[in-house]
Structures are given as structure tokens and as C-alpha cells.
Design a protein around this motif. Structure first.
Motif, PDB file in Angstrom:
ATOM      1  N   GLU A  98      44.060  56.300  73.612  1.00 22.86           N
ATOM      2  CA  GLU A  98      44.160  57.096  74.841  1.00 22.86           C
ATOM      3  C   GLU A  98      45.492  56.852  75.547  1.00 22.86           C
ATOM      4  O   GLU A  98      45.876  57.625  76.429  1.00 22.86           O
ATOM      5  N   ARG A  99      46.188  55.790  75.139  1.00 22.72           N
ATOM      6  CA  ARG A  99      47.456  55.435  75.775  1.00 22.72           C
ATOM      7  C   ARG A  99      48.657  55.740  74.870  1.00 22.72           C
ATOM      8  O   ARG A  99      49.757  55.286  75.135  1.00 22.72           O
ATOM      9  N   ILE A 100      48.419  56.500  73.786  1.00 26.61           N
ATOM     10  CA  ILE A 100      49.509  56.905  72.895  1.00 26.61           C
ATOM     11  C   ILE A 100      49.781  58.393  73.113  1.00 26.61           C
ATOM     12  O   ILE A 100      48.875  59.224  73.022  1.00 26.61           O
ATOM     13  N   GLY A 101      51.034  58.729  73.399  1.00 29.00           N
ATOM     14  CA  GLY A 101      51.418  60.115  73.611  1.00 29.00           C
ATOM     15  C   GLY A 101      52.370  60.608  72.539  1.00 29.00           C
ATOM     16  O   GLY A 101      52.844  59.843  71.698  1.00 29.00           O
ATOM     17  N   VAL A 102      52.643  61.905  72.586  1.00 33.04           N
ATOM     18  CA  VAL A 102      53.586  62.548  71.669  1.00 33.04           C
ATOM     19  C   VAL A 102      54.520  63.437  72.478  1.00 33.04           C
ATOM     20  O   VAL A 102      54.073  64.205  73.335  1.00 33.04           O
ATOM     21  N   ALA A 153      49.979  64.202  66.658  1.00 35.40           N
ATOM     22  CA  ALA A 153      48.865  63.589  67.380  1.00 35.40           C
ATOM     23  C   ALA A 153      47.677  63.354  66.457  1.00 35.40           C
ATOM     24  O   ALA A 153      47.044  62.292  66.486  1.00 35.40           O
ATOM     25  N   VAL A 154      47.373  64.336  65.605  1.00 37.82           N
ATOM     26  CA  VAL A 154      46.255  64.194  64.682  1.00 37.82           C
ATOM     27  C   VAL A 154      46.544  63.093  63.657  1.00 37.82           C
ATOM     28  O   VAL A 154      45.673  62.271  63.341  1.00 37.82           O
ATOM     29  N   ARG A 155      47.769  63.072  63.146  1.00 35.85           N
ATOM     30  CA  ARG A 155      48.120  62.098  62.105  1.00 35.85           C
ATOM     31  C   ARG A 155      47.950  60.662  62.594  1.00 35.85           C
ATOM     32  O   ARG A 155      47.512  59.785  61.841  1.00 35.85           O
ATOM     33  N   TYR A 156      48.268  60.403  63.869  1.00 34.16           N
ATOM     34  CA  TYR A 156      48.233  59.033  64.380  1.00 34.16           C
ATOM     35  C   TYR A 156      47.088  58.789  65.362  1.00 34.16           C
ATOM     36  O   TYR A 156      47.018  57.720  65.960  1.00 34.16           O
ATOM     37  N   GLY A 157      46.214  59.755  65.517  1.00 33.97           N
ATOM     38  CA  GLY A 157      45.085  59.585  66.424  1.00 33.97           C
ATOM     39  C   GLY A 157      45.502  59.384  67.861  1.00 33.97           C
ATOM     40  O   GLY A 157      44.849  58.650  68.611  1.00 33.97           O
ATOM     41  N   HIS A 159      45.670  60.247  71.523  1.00 32.85           N
ATOM     42  CA  HIS A 159      44.852  61.020  72.457  1.00 32.85           C
ATOM     43  C   HIS A 159      45.449  61.096  73.855  1.00 32.85           C
ATOM     44  O   HIS A 159      44.805  61.587  74.780  1.00 32.85           O
ATOM     45  N   GLY A 160      46.675  60.601  74.008  1.00 35.81           N
ATOM     46  CA  GLY A 160      47.349  60.701  75.299  1.00 35.81           C
ATOM     47  C   GLY A 160      48.068  62.030  75.441  1.00 35.81           C
ATOM     48  O   GLY A 160      47.814  62.979  74.691  1.00 35.81           O
ATOM     49  N   PRO A 161      48.984  62.137  76.396  1.00 40.59           N
ATOM     50  CA  PRO A 161      49.706  63.402  76.612  1.00 40.59           C
ATOM     51  C   PRO A 161      50.491  63.798  75.359  1.00 40.59           C
ATOM     52  O   PRO A 161      51.084  62.951  74.692  1.00 40.59           O
ATOM     53  N   ALA A 162      50.496  65.097  75.048  1.00 43.61           N
ATOM     54  CA  ALA A 162      51.250  65.600  73.899  1.00 43.61           C
ATOM     55  C   ALA A 162      51.938  66.891  74.300  1.00 43.61           C
ATOM     56  O   ALA A 162      51.323  67.763  74.928  1.00 43.61           O
ATOM     57  N   ALA A 163      53.211  67.021  73.940  1.00 42.49           N
ATOM     58  CA  ALA A 163      53.965  68.208  74.322  1.00 42.49           C
ATOM     59  C   ALA A 163      55.117  68.438  73.368  1.00 42.49           C
ATOM     60  O   ALA A 163      55.625  67.501  72.750  1.00 42.49           O
ATOM     61  N   VAL A 164      55.514  69.705  73.262  1.00 41.88           N
ATOM     62  CA  VAL A 164      56.770  70.063  72.608  1.00 41.88           C
ATOM     63  C   VAL A 164      57.749  70.467  73.691  1.00 41.88           C
ATOM     64  O   VAL A 164      57.430  71.275  74.575  1.00 41.88           O
ATOM     65  N   ILE A 165      58.937  69.891  73.648  1.00 46.19           N
ATOM     66  CA  ILE A 165      59.994  70.184  74.605  1.00 46.19           C
ATOM     67  C   ILE A 165      61.005  71.096  73.906  1.00 46.19           C
ATOM     68  O   ILE A 165      61.580  70.714  72.892  1.00 46.19           O
ATOM     69  N   ASP A 189      51.380  54.120  77.206  1.00 46.08           N
ATOM     70  CA  ASP A 189      52.048  52.858  76.893  1.00 46.08           C
ATOM     71  C   ASP A 189      52.958  52.996  75.676  1.00 46.08           C
ATOM     72  O   ASP A 189      53.913  52.222  75.513  1.00 46.08           O
ATOM     73  N   VAL A 190      52.648  53.952  74.817  1.00 40.45           N
ATOM     74  CA  VAL A 190      53.427  54.224  73.614  1.00 40.45           C
ATOM     75  C   VAL A 190      53.584  55.731  73.490  1.00 40.45           C
ATOM     76  O   VAL A 190      52.608  56.475  73.655  1.00 40.45           O
ATOM     77  N   VAL A 191      54.795  56.187  73.209  1.00 39.86           N
ATOM     78  CA  VAL A 191      55.013  57.615  72.976  1.00 39.86           C
ATOM     79  C   VAL A 191      55.808  57.785  71.686  1.00 39.86           C
ATOM     80  O   VAL A 191      56.862  57.165  71.504  1.00 39.86           O
TER      81      VAL A 191
END
Length: 419
Positions: A98-102, A153-157, A159-165, A189-191
Motif C-alpha cells: 500500500e506504500r509502493i507507488g508508480v 503496478a500489477v507486476r510489482y503488486g 497498491h499506492g498512487p500510480a500515474a503516467v506523467i 515510501d517507495v516509488v
């Protein structure tokens, strides 16, 4: 207490470099990876060369299913992300997902797959009304650039914020800037952050031909990308990807991670001036640089290296030179600057992340890559653009600047973590 973000992993796929170490060796040697376009016959185009990756997705462990449903830019992002995650030493199973974003940048998304499928559905443009039954079943994923962030996000599970810039040619810097903001704001905590673009297709080549932005120097491809050189005639189109693991400092320290550097400053501006034109005084880019340096808590004298946008167009190189002088004053004449686009070409949205990967490695390894092909400097580009040969130097703070069509101007500082 201010949360600090650091880089703990790097993954790269570039022309002439299948991974981080090959990329580093290539840019330090100043050996351009540019050739005649091989993916299609470029004979009808003004610019017929590009910096192409020798990229085999299956060789990076991507399954046939992933390869079929994704465009080349997503495949390269997955490959570089896999390398970055391995490099970081992250145990994903032991990390709160839940603390990993993309945060992934891209300027043109699934250009190759969209164009290829249109050619099939329209019978090479002969049919005005296309038959959707001839299209692949994954066309929605090709249409929306956000599919790249979804795949990661799917590959690494995550579940935090995910966006394309998608901010044109500054997307790669801005995606890391977005990751930095998520860490600072406590959203993650990790992006998994970076950018990817695979724009080498007939439609992209034709678009840049139309505005004469790319070089017509087709006879000697390796000499065609000439940032800051008086003989430059435009940029060389490229492709590639770089992904960085951006992590909250104490989170990284708690797991004993190797830390490359800290994201100490980031700023972006827009010039609202012209879709493809730049103000010659470099005002907005200068403002972004000044704000970034201020955020970093350093002075211009502390900057040990600048990774230039250095596209190789006369307009950009002169605009950028003016911006450095405006933001950094006379000190800038003492700072080594270089453009790695002279080696790996201009991969549009991806290049900013590739250049930030270079900055992190410069800080870690103490070598400044050169600007290849810079043999006759433009008198209006009169700074130290590190011609031809790399240099050894301790660098504690590295600045990178980016400029993109649409008026986007971004800057970022990476700093050595000393405390």
C-alpha cells in the motif's frame, strides 16, 4: 519533519546499452549508438537515422502474453524496472504494498503499436472506414498511456498512487519529481519512477521532418548528433527507458539499502510562448533552475556537474546556454556540462529519466561523461560543454535541465547523501 527521498535502484535500456553498466560504459566512452533506421525503410524521409535499441523483450524475461498485449515502450519500461528493483535490493514480499507507488513518464505512448494496427485495419490507408475485426484485442491498452503505469503496478503488486506523467520531453524529469512529491507528502515510501518512449515510427519521423527539428545528416550517423557544435543540424530521434527506485530516506536506511543520491530539488515552469519555439533569453528554464538550486539548499558554486538537455538544435542549445547564465551567473563557466544525447539520441519523454540515471552514476563514480562530436563549438554556446573526452571529478551535486515542446521547462538536482 521533512521526509527526504533518495535513489536506491537504477535500471536502464538505451541504444547501445542493454542495462545500467552497458549504458554507463557507452556514455563515458562518448561512443554514439546511432545508425540508419532499421525498423522500416526510411528512404522517403528527410531524417533517416535514429538511436535504436537492440531490444528483445523475451530476452528480458517478458512472457509471450505480456509481449502481445503491450507496446514496445511498456516492454522497455518493464525491463528497466526489473533491473532497478533488483539493484535496489527491495524485498517486495516484505514491503507494505500500500506504500509502493508508480510514476512513469512518456511523451508519445504506444505510437508504434497504434500506427501498426492502423495500417492493418485501414489496409495501408486505402480504406477510409476501418474494420475493427482486423485489430488486435488489446487496442484500449495501446490508446491510453496509463496502461504503462498499470503494467508496472500489477507486476510489482504496487497498491499506492500510480500515474503516467506526459509533459513532452520533460516527462522523464517530471515523473521523478512527482515521485519525490509523493515521498515528501507521505503518500508512499517507495516509488517506481522513470520514463519510457519508443517513438521510432513513420508517423513520428514524418512529424519531426515537417518542422525540420531532426537532422538530415544521414551519411555519417555516428557524427550526426552534435549538441553545442557549430555544425549541428538538428536532433537525432532515439528510444529507451530508465527507471529509478525513489525511496524515503529512513525507509531505505532501515533496510540497509545502498543509496546513490538524494533528490534534493525539483521545479518546473511553462513558457506559454509557442508550441515548438523558445524564448532566446531562457527565462523560464532559468527560473526552474534557480528554484531547484534554492530547494536544494546549495549555491551555484556547489554544483559539480550539469547534465544538459543539449538536443542539438540551434534554438535549444542557445536557449539553454542563456538559461544557465541567467540562473547561475558567472559561476556556470566553471561547471562541467555535457549532453549524453550526443551518444544515445533524444528519446523524447524517456530522456529526462535516462539523464537523471546518468547524474546518479556520476555522483557515485566520479566520472563526467563527454559531449560526443563537439569539435567546433558554437561561439554562442561558450560554456564548458566537456567536448569528446570524459573527466574524473568528485561531484556532490548534479543538476539536470530539460526543455520540451509545449513550453515545458524542468530542472532537478541530485545530491550526495552525507548525513
Amino acid at each position: 519533519m521533512t521526509r527526504r527521498s533518495v535513489v536506491t535502484g537504477i535500471g536502464v535500456v538505451v541504444p547501445g546499452g542493454a542495462n545500467r553498466e552497458e549504458f554507463w560504459s557507452r556514455i563515458v566512452a562518448g561512443k554514439p549508438a546511432i545508425r540508419r533506421i532499421s525498423r522500416f525503410d526510411p528512404g522517403a524521409y528527410r531524417s533517416q537515422i535514429a538511436a535504436e535499441c537492440d531490444f528483445d523483450p523475451a530476452g528480458y524475461g517478458l512472457s509471450p502474453q505480456v509481449i502481445r498485449r503491450t507496446d514496445r515502450f511498456v516492454q522497455m519500461a518493464l525491463a528497466s524496472a526489473d533491473e532497478a528493483v533488483r539493484d535496489s535490493g527491495l524485498d517486495l514480499a516484505a514491503t507494505d504494498t500500500e506504500r509502493i507507488g508508480v510514476s512513469l513518464g512518456s511523451a508519445v505512448g504506444a505510437t508504434i503499436r497504434l500506427e501498426d494496427e492502423y495500417v492493418v485495419a485501414s489496409d495501408h490507408g486505402r480504406a477510409w472506414t476501418v474494420d475493427e475485426n482486423h485489430l488486435m484485442p488489446f487496442m484500449y491498452q495501446q490508446l491510453v498511456p496509463s496502461s504503462a503505469a498499470t503494467e508496472l503496478a500489477v507486476r510489482y503488486g504496487a497498491h499506492g498512487p500510480a500515474a503516467v506523467i506526459s509533459t513532452g520531453c520533460t516527462s522523464g524529469i517530471d515523473s521523478i519529481g512527482h515521485a519525490h512529491g509523493l515521498i515528501q507528502d507521505g503518500e508512499a515510501d517507495v516509488v517506481i519512477a522513470g520514463a519510457s518512449d519508443a517513438p521510432i515510427s513513420p508517423i513520428t519521423v514524418a512529424c519531426f521532418d515537417a518542422i525540420r527539428a531532426t537532422t538530415p545528416s544521414n551519411d555519417e550517423p555516428e557524427l550526426a548528433s552534435r549538441p553545442f557544435d557549430a555544425g549541428r543540424q538538428g536532433f537525432v530521434l532515439g528510444e529507451g527507458s530508465a527507471v529509478l527506485i525513489v525511496e524515503e530516506l529512513e525507509h531505505a536506511r532501515a533496510r540497509g539499502a545502498r543509496i546513490y543520491c538524494e533528490v534534493s530539488g525539483y521545479a518546473a515552469r511553462a513558457n506559454g510562448f509557442h508550441m515548438t519555439g523558445l524564448r532566446p533569453d531562457g527565462f523560464e528554464l532559468g527560473e526552474a533552475i534557480s528554484e531547484t538550486v534554492a530547494q536544494s539548499g546549495i549555491s551555484p558554486e556547489d554544483i559539480g556537474y550539469i547534465s544538459a538537455h543539449g538536443s542539438g538544435t540551434k534554438q535549444n542549445d542557445r536557449h539553454e546556454t542563456a538559461a544557465y547564465k541567467r540562473a547561475l551567473g558567472d559561476t556556470v563557466r566553471k561547471i562541467p556540462i555535457s549532453s549524453i544525447k550526443s551518444v544515445v539520441g533524444h528519446s523524447l519523454g524517456a530522456i529526462g529519466s535516462i539523464e537523471m540515471a546518468a547524474c546518479a552514476l556520476v555522483i557515485e563514480r566520479g566520472i563526467i561523461p563527454p559531449t560526443a562530436n563537439l569539435t567546433d563549438p558554437d561561439p554562442e554556446c561558450d560554456l564548458d560543454y566537456t567536448p569528446l573526452v570524459s573527466r574524473e571529478a568528485r561531484v556532490d551535486h548534479a543538476l539536470s535541465a530539460g526543455s520540451g515542446f509545449g513550453g515545458f521547462q524542468s530542472a532537478m538536482v541530485f545530491s550526495r547523501v552525507l548525513q
